[in-house]
Each structure stands twice: as structure tokens, then as C-alpha cells.
Design an enzyme around this catalytic site. Structure first.
Site, PDB file in Angstrom:
ATOM      1  N   ARG A   1      33.892  34.426  47.602  1.00  0.00           N
ATOM      2  CA  ARG A   1      32.485  35.136  48.120  1.00  0.00           C
ATOM      3  C   ARG A   1      31.100  35.076  46.979  1.00  0.00           C
ATOM      4  O   ARG A   1      30.384  34.779  47.164  1.00  0.00           O
ATOM      5  CB  ARG A   1      32.330  36.516  47.918  1.00  0.00           C
TER       6      ARG A   1
ATOM      7  N   ASN B   1      24.304  41.979  45.226  1.00  0.00           N
ATOM      8  CA  ASN B   1      25.716  41.298  45.287  1.00  0.00           C
ATOM      9  C   ASN B   1      26.305  42.649  43.637  1.00  0.00           C
ATOM     10  O   ASN B   1      27.667  42.563  43.672  1.00  0.00           O
ATOM     11  CB  ASN B   1      25.092  40.402  43.590  1.00  0.00           C
TER      12      ASN B   1
ATOM     13  N   HIS C   1      27.711  33.041  46.503  1.00  0.00           N
ATOM     14  CA  HIS C   1      26.574  34.029  45.749  1.00  0.00           C
ATOM     15  C   HIS C   1      26.158  32.899  44.921  1.00  0.00           C
ATOM     16  O   HIS C   1      24.618  32.989  43.999  1.00  0.00           O
ATOM     17  CB  HIS C   1      27.141  35.113  45.706  1.00  0.00           C
TER      18      HIS C   1
ATOM     19  N   HIS D   1      34.012  34.317  56.619  1.00  0.00           N
ATOM     20  CA  HIS D   1      35.006  35.306  57.261  1.00  0.00           C
ATOM     21  C   HIS D   1      36.323  36.402  57.521  1.00  0.00           C
ATOM     22  O   HIS D   1      36.471  36.815  58.113  1.00  0.00           O
ATOM     23  CB  HIS D   1      33.464  36.075  57.887  1.00  0.00           C
TER      24      HIS D   1
END
Length: 325
Positions: free
Chosen positions: A64, A96, A68, A198
Site C-alpha cells: 500500500r 495517509n 500511495h 485488496h
């Protein structure tokens, strides 16, 4: 005449660089460190494995973190920067704050392991270490391994104000998802493939509570699954409680995420919409029915993601400390 042609070519090159500045970026290659730090990938992999042995959270948090990072100012490790009295950095933006500390720690430990080798010290970017670590956690979770393009420099800027509007939100529909990914050079198929990440990780209840507590409950949710979510996330639940993104195989990188979508078991609206919207349903069905097709599309998509906004020596640097500009 030769000298005149050379001047003309050089002039045109300068003009093109001014008109098309986004073409000025690092040239990535899988063997970038072959002579600089030949054992780099082994060093990073061993550091990631050691961190993984301490906690499974290493896997989803590192993957992740890479996403990001790349979606805000490109893959330049700007998400790793710590805020100072004079600068609120990306990692402290509201979007975040849910990034798990184990992802940051994975990169910090891998960087330390790399810099412990004299030949490699201060020659490998934090951005490249994060890209390698993301590949390694996918493999550790049973997913595909793949060659990682390298040669990124670390960014010189990290501002929380740059994050807003640059990351997908749980309530996004397909149009919003496609627009955001397209702005980073990624197709709808790339978006659906990257959403497969996911299959790992977790979410706090407040990220999807409206789906299970609106009247009526979101009709695209499997009724039994919605009831389970209400039991795990009661109305005044502790905000620290987190739920697996994939209720079936939460610790394995596989294509079950897409099979869940077929059954109405996507946790976010932005997950389930991939199946409910006819424009992307065929891709979901394809990935659900063939794990090899999913894996190959994921490799293609994450490789393209790794090329977003990369920095070079003129607009980046090699950080000695990944958390300090």
C-alpha cells in the site's frame, strides 16, 4: 554543414525539453545496479523476509505504501518523509494517516541493510528500495515475482497539501476511478488489476460504515456479508478496529478478491463497482476465472505504476536517510 546540423539538432532538443518537460525522467532498467550494488535485490529481499517474520502486516502495509507514494508526485519515496516544524509532509495528510508503520519500517530496515555494504552505501535510492520491497511482499504472500525496473531518484519535496484528490476513495464509482488512474497513465484494466491488491490488508470500519448503516443497506452488498460486517463493526465501534479486505483468503495474494466481487463481497463501493458496472465486469470475471491472467495483468500494471513521475539526477537525489529531504 555537419557542425550546423549538430547545432540544429541540439537546439531542437532544448526546445523539445522546454515544451515537453515531463519527458525528462530517469531511464529505468532492471540491471541499473548491476555494477553499482550487484547484490541489491538479495539484500532487500532478506531484509523484507526478516521483517515479515516479525509481523504479517509487513506485506499489505509495504504494498500500500508503494501505491500511495507513486500516486502523489510519482514514485520518489516522498511518502517516507517525516514532517518538520516547517513542513507537514505527505505521510501526515488525512489520506495517509492509516498507512501502517510496518511499511515504513520495512523500507528503513532494507535501506540500512543496503547501506551496510560499503560498495552500496548512499548509492541506492529509497524509491527503488520501496519498489523492490513491494515486489518481495507480493511474492511472500504467494503472488507472482517479477523483474523490477530501477534507477529512480528520491524526490526533493513532500507536502501533505499535494495528497488531496490524488488517491482513490472508498466511495468512488468507475468514472472517478478511471479518471484518476488515467491521469497516471494507467488503463481501466490496469486499475482493475491493481485493485486486486485488496486481496491483502485491512480497513478500519469508518471507511465503509455508510454502506452497512444507510437505509436501506447498500443493495450491491451480499446480505449475509453485510450482516457479518455489522457484527464486526457496530455503530460505535473502537476506531482502531480493522476488518480484512478479503474475507476469504486475507493472507494470500490470489484472485479470490475477484471471486468475492462476483458474490457481492467487495468491502468498499470502489471494489464492488468493478463488478456491478458492466464496463469492467468482464475483466473481473476474467481475473476470477484464471489466476495466471490476473497475475500477468497485475505485473503489467504495477510495472507501469512504477514508472509514474520518476525523478532523475536533475530533480532528485539519493537520500542517506529515507525520512529526511
Amino acid at each position: 554543414m555537419g557542425r550546423l546540423n549538430l547545432k540544429l539538432v541540439w537546439s531542437l532538443t532544448l526546445i523539445s525539453l522546454c515544451i515537453y518537460p515531463y519527458h525528462v525522467s530517469a531511464v529505468l532498467s532492471t540491471n541499473h545496479y548491476a555494477n553499482i550494488c550487484p547484490n541489491l535485490e538479495t539484500i532487500v529481499r532478506q531484509a523484507v523476509q526478516k521483517k515479515f517474520q516479525q509481523t504479517f502486516v509487513t506485506i499489505p502495509s509495504t504494498l500500500r505504501l508503494f501505491f500511495h507514494d507513486c500516486f502523489v508526485q510519482g514514485c520518489d519515496a516522498s511518502v517516507l518523509i517525516a514532517s518538520t516544524a516547517n513542513n507537514k509532509a505527505e505521510k501526515d495528510s488525512s489520506d495517509n494517516l492509516s498507512l501502517a508503520g510496518d511499511g515504513f519500517d520495512t523500507v528503513i530496515k532494507a535501506k540500512a541493510a543496503v547501506d551496510a555494504v560499503p560498495q552500496c552505501r548512499n548509492k541506492v535510492s529509497c524509491a527503488d528500495i520501496l519498489a523492490l520491497a513491494a515486489r518481495d511482499v507480493v511474492a511472500l504472500a504467494g503472488g507472482p515475482s517479477y523483474s523490477v525496473e530501477l534507477g529512480r531518484f528520491d524526490g526533493l519535496v513532500s507536502r501533505a497539501s499535494d495528497v488531496s484528490g490524488r488517491l482513490p476513495q472508498p466511495e468512488f464509482n468507475l468514472n472517478k476511478l478511471n479518471a484518476l488512474f488515467a491521469s497516471n497513465g494507467l488503463t481501466q484494466t490496469d486499475m482493475v488489476a491493481l485493485s486486486g491488491a485488496h486481496t491483502l490488508g485491512f480497513s478500519h470500519c469508518d471507511r465503509f460504515s455508510t454502506r452497512i448503516y444507510n437505509t436501506p443497506v447498500d443493495p450491491s452488498l451480499n446480505k449475509q456479508y453485510a450482516t457479518q460486517l455489522q457484527q464486526m463493526c457496530p455503530r460505535n465501534v473502537d476506531p482502531r478496529i480493522a476488518i480484512n479486505m478479503d474475507p476469504t483468503t486475507p493472507r494470500k495474494f490470489d484472485n479470490v478478491y475477484y471471486k468475492n466481487l462476483q458474490q457481492g463481497k467487495g468491502l468498499f463501493t470502489s471494489d464492488q463497482i468493478l463488478f456491478t458496472d458492466q464496463r469492467s465486469r468482464a475483466t473481473v470475471n476474467s481475473f476470477a476465472s484464471n489466476s495466471n491472467v490476473f497475475n500477468q495483468n497485475f505485473i503489467t500494471a504495477i510495472t507501469k505504476l512504477g514508472r509514474v513521475g520518476v525523478k532523475n539526477a536533475s530533480n532528485g537525489k539519493i537520500r542517506s536517510d529515507c525520512s529526511v529531504l
